[in-house]
Design a protein around this motif. Sequence first.
Motif, mmCIF file in Angstrom:
data_model
loop_
_atom_site.group_PDB
_atom_site.id
_atom_site.type_symbol
_atom_site.label_atom_id
_atom_site.label_comp_id
_atom_site.label_asym_id
_atom_site.label_seq_id
_atom_site.Cartn_x
_atom_site.Cartn_y
_atom_site.Cartn_z
ATOM 1 N N HIS A 24 0.849 -1.186 0.000
ATOM 2 C CA HIS A 24 0.000 0.000 0.000
ATOM 3 C C HIS A 24 0.888 1.240 0.000
ATOM 4 N N ARG A 25 0.418 2.304 -0.593
ATOM 5 C CA ARG A 25 1.218 3.526 -0.702
ATOM 6 C C ARG A 25 1.770 4.009 0.625
ATOM 7 N N ALA A 26 0.957 3.907 1.674
ATOM 8 C CA ALA A 26 1.346 4.464 2.967
ATOM 9 C C ALA A 26 2.144 3.492 3.841
ATOM 10 N N LYS A 27 2.356 2.271 3.377
ATOM 11 C CA LYS A 27 3.076 1.280 4.195
ATOM 12 C C LYS A 27 4.474 1.784 4.549
ATOM 13 N N ASN A 28 4.821 1.687 5.812
ATOM 14 C CA ASN A 28 6.115 2.108 6.348
ATOM 15 C C ASN A 28 6.359 3.607 6.271
ATOM 16 N N PHE A 29 5.318 4.396 6.000
ATOM 17 C CA PHE A 29 5.520 5.839 5.890
ATOM 18 C C PHE A 29 5.982 6.456 7.199
ATOM 19 N N LEU A 30 5.397 6.033 8.322
ATOM 20 C CA LEU A 30 5.792 6.619 9.604
ATOM 21 C C LEU A 30 7.257 6.332 9.916
ATOM 22 N N GLN A 31 7.730 5.135 9.578
ATOM 23 C CA GLN A 31 9.138 4.812 9.762
ATOM 24 C C GLN A 31 10.017 5.670 8.835
ATOM 25 N N PHE A 32 9.536 5.881 7.600
ATOM 26 C CA PHE A 32 10.252 6.732 6.656
ATOM 27 C C PHE A 32 10.322 8.168 7.178
ATOM 28 N N LEU A 33 9.210 8.668 7.717
ATOM 29 C CA LEU A 33 9.182 10.023 8.261
ATOM 30 C C LEU A 33 10.168 10.157 9.415
ATOM 31 N N GLU A 34 10.164 9.194 10.337
ATOM 32 C CA GLU A 34 11.097 9.224 11.469
ATOM 33 C C GLU A 34 12.546 9.173 10.980
ATOM 34 N N SER A 35 12.827 8.332 10.010
ATOM 35 C CA SER A 35 14.171 8.233 9.449
ATOM 36 C C SER A 35 14.598 9.554 8.814
ATOM 37 N N THR A 36 13.703 10.164 8.076
ATOM 38 C CA THR A 36 14.002 11.440 7.416
ATOM 39 C C THR A 36 14.273 12.526 8.444
ATOM 40 N N LEU A 37 13.412 12.623 9.466
ATOM 41 C CA LEU A 37 13.607 13.637 10.500
ATOM 42 C C LEU A 37 14.931 13.418 11.231
ATOM 43 N N HIS A 38 15.284 12.152 11.451
ATOM 44 C CA HIS A 38 16.569 11.838 12.093
ATOM 45 C C HIS A 38 17.733 12.331 11.228
ATOM 46 N N HIS A 39 17.669 12.071 9.920
ATOM 47 C CA HIS A 39 18.731 12.499 9.000
ATOM 48 C C HIS A 39 18.843 14.023 8.941
ATOM 49 N N LEU A 40 17.701 14.709 9.018
ATOM 50 C CA LEU A 40 17.709 16.167 8.918
ATOM 51 C C LEU A 40 18.161 16.840 10.212
ATOM 52 N N GLY A 41 18.099 16.121 11.321
ATOM 53 C CA GLY A 41 18.539 16.690 12.600
ATOM 54 C C GLY A 41 17.714 17.893 12.999
ATOM 55 N N SER A 42 18.369 19.014 13.221
ATOM 56 C CA SER A 42 17.682 20.218 13.688
ATOM 57 C C SER A 42 17.148 21.093 12.556
ATOM 58 N N LYS A 43 17.274 20.623 11.339
ATOM 59 C CA LYS A 43 16.788 21.396 10.188
ATOM 60 C C LYS A 43 15.265 21.558 10.255
ATOM 61 N N VAL A 44 14.762 22.636 9.726
ATOM 62 C CA VAL A 44 13.324 22.904 9.711
ATOM 63 C C VAL A 44 12.674 22.120 8.586
ATOM 64 N N PHE A 45 11.586 21.443 8.902
ATOM 65 C CA PHE A 45 10.821 20.668 7.923
ATOM 66 C C PHE A 45 9.799 21.610 7.308
ATOM 67 N N GLY A 46 9.905 21.877 6.005
ATOM 68 C CA GLY A 46 9.062 22.869 5.359
ATOM 69 C C GLY A 46 7.664 22.418 5.035
ATOM 70 N N LEU A 47 7.505 21.285 4.345
ATOM 71 C CA LEU A 47 6.189 20.897 3.868
ATOM 72 C C LEU A 47 6.154 19.418 3.534
ATOM 73 N N LEU A 48 5.100 18.763 3.976
ATOM 74 C CA LEU A 48 4.848 17.377 3.606
ATOM 75 C C LEU A 48 3.787 17.402 2.509
ATOM 76 N N HIS A 49 4.112 16.863 1.353
ATOM 77 C CA HIS A 49 3.172 16.833 0.225
ATOM 78 C C HIS A 49 2.915 15.376 -0.126
ATOM 79 N N ALA A 50 1.649 14.959 -0.068
ATOM 80 C CA ALA A 50 1.323 13.560 -0.315
ATOM 81 C C ALA A 50 -0.025 13.443 -1.014
ATOM 82 N N ASP A 51 -0.189 12.341 -1.751
ATOM 83 C CA ASP A 51 -1.466 12.140 -2.432
ATOM 84 C C ASP A 51 -2.455 11.428 -1.505
ATOM 85 N N SER A 52 -3.614 11.094 -2.031
ATOM 86 C CA SER A 52 -4.702 10.537 -1.224
ATOM 87 C C SER A 52 -4.369 9.192 -0.588
#
Length: 78
Positions: free
Chosen positions: A26-54
């Motif tokens: 499914h499109r959303a499978k493992n998305f929360l893990q991906f989001l956590e991984s991305t935020l970890h990689h970005l560290g203290s950087k500001v997250f601008g915008l999450l853009h996703a389809d339905s």
Amino acid sequence: TSHPLLASIAEARMVANFWLRPGNVHRAKNFLQFLESTLHHLGSKVFGLLHADSGFFDETILAAKEGKQIPDIVLPPG
């Protein structure tokens, strides 16, 4: 066919995180893990915008991003 997840840094035109998943998920499978991984990689950087389809219009995903105060454009189904 595959269902990639991609996070980019628009100003630098760089990829921040990329996961290539099999096409039978499914499109959303493992998305929360991906989001956590991305935020970890970005560290203290500001997250601008999450853009996703339905396919990501899911209560768990919406609650997680709201809890992290991430602005979004998530298209509702239909």
